[in-house]
Motif scaffolding. Sequence first.
Motif, PDB file in Angstrom:
ATOM      1  N   MET A   1      -7.720   0.091  -3.896  1.00 39.86           N
ATOM      2  CA  MET A   1      -6.172  -0.224  -3.753  1.00 39.86           C
ATOM      3  C   MET A   1      -5.602  -1.372  -3.899  1.00 39.86           C
ATOM      4  N   ARG A   2      -6.673  -2.400  -3.575  1.00 42.14           N
ATOM      5  CA  ARG A   2      -6.348  -4.015  -4.093  1.00 42.14           C
ATOM      6  C   ARG A   2      -6.226  -4.228  -5.277  1.00 42.14           C
ATOM      7  N   ALA A   3      -7.336  -3.509  -6.091  1.00 42.91           N
ATOM      8  CA  ALA A   3      -7.558  -3.896  -7.527  1.00 42.91           C
ATOM      9  C   ALA A   3      -6.307  -3.379  -8.345  1.00 42.91           C
ATOM     10  N   GLN A   4      -5.818  -2.203  -7.836  1.00 45.95           N
ATOM     11  CA  GLN A   4      -4.812  -1.737  -8.504  1.00 45.95           C
ATOM     12  C   GLN A   4      -3.413  -2.388  -8.274  1.00 45.95           C
ATOM     13  N   LEU A   5      -3.028  -2.798  -6.931  1.00 49.03           N
ATOM     14  CA  LEU A   5      -2.132  -3.729  -6.806  1.00 49.03           C
ATOM     15  C   LEU A   5      -2.101  -4.786  -7.590  1.00 49.03           C
TER      16      LEU A   5
ATOM     17  N   VAL B   1       0.788  -1.296   0.099  1.00 47.09           N
ATOM     18  CA  VAL B   1       0.172  -0.093  -0.098  1.00 47.09           C
ATOM     19  C   VAL B   1       0.913   1.241   0.091  1.00 47.09           C
ATOM     20  N   ALA B   2       2.045   1.175   0.812  1.00 41.91           N
ATOM     21  CA  ALA B   2       2.706   2.400   0.910  1.00 41.91           C
ATOM     22  C   ALA B   2       3.490   2.460  -0.599  1.00 41.91           C
ATOM     23  N   ASP B   3       3.728   1.293  -1.230  1.00 38.12           N
ATOM     24  CA  ASP B   3       4.434   1.287  -2.589  1.00 38.12           C
ATOM     25  C   ASP B   3       3.531   2.061  -3.481  1.00 38.12           C
ATOM     26  N   LEU B   4       2.194   1.791  -3.363  1.00 41.72           N
ATOM     27  CA  LEU B   4       1.105   2.432  -4.286  1.00 41.72           C
ATOM     28  C   LEU B   4       1.052   4.046  -4.039  1.00 41.72           C
TER      29      LEU B   4
END
Length: 185
Positions: free
Chosen positions: A92-96, A15-18
Amino acid sequence: MREPKAAAVVTSSAVADLGDKYARILALREAHDHARATGAPEADPREAMAALAARWPGSLRELDELPLDVVRARQRALAAAVDDASRIEPWMRAQLVFHAHARAVLGAKRWLAGRKEIDDASKRALAAAGEESSAWAHALEDIARPPRGRLLDLVWPRVAADLGVDEDEARRLVLGDRKTVTARR
C-alpha cells in the motif's frame, strides 16, 4: 528492508484514496465482463480509464492484468487499513509513493510542453511553481530526454529510495508478485 523515509508515510485518507482506485478498476472490469457475457453494448470506458490513469498513473496495467479476486482482496485490505493504521501493508505504501512520483514526473513532462533544452531558469520556474511536479525540477533534463525514452526509469530509483528497498523490491511491492499478477483470467 531499510526504514522508509518520510515520503513513504501514509494517511488514512491516502489509503482510502487508493481503495477508490480499486473500486474504479472493479467497476470498469465488471461493466466490461457484463457486456461480454450478455452481449449488451458496453458504455465507452475511455473517459473513466483516462481519469483512472491521471489520478493513479500505471493503474491501467492493473486494470488489464489483475485477476478480479486480487482486486477484491486489495479492496478489503485497504478498507481494513483505513480503519486500523496497523494494517497498512508495504504494498500500500509502495503504491502510494509510486503514484505520487509518477504523477509528479508526468506533470513535469507536461510543464515542459515539448521543450528539450533546459536551463537553470526553467528549473527555478518549475521549483517555484509549488506543484507536485516541482520536486522534479532538478531532473528536467532527464525528464525531457528520459533514459530509454521511459519516464518510469526515473521514477523507480526514487520509489526505492523512499521505501528503503532496492529497485527490484520496489517494483515487486508496486506491481505485485508476477505469480499473482497474471492474465485476467
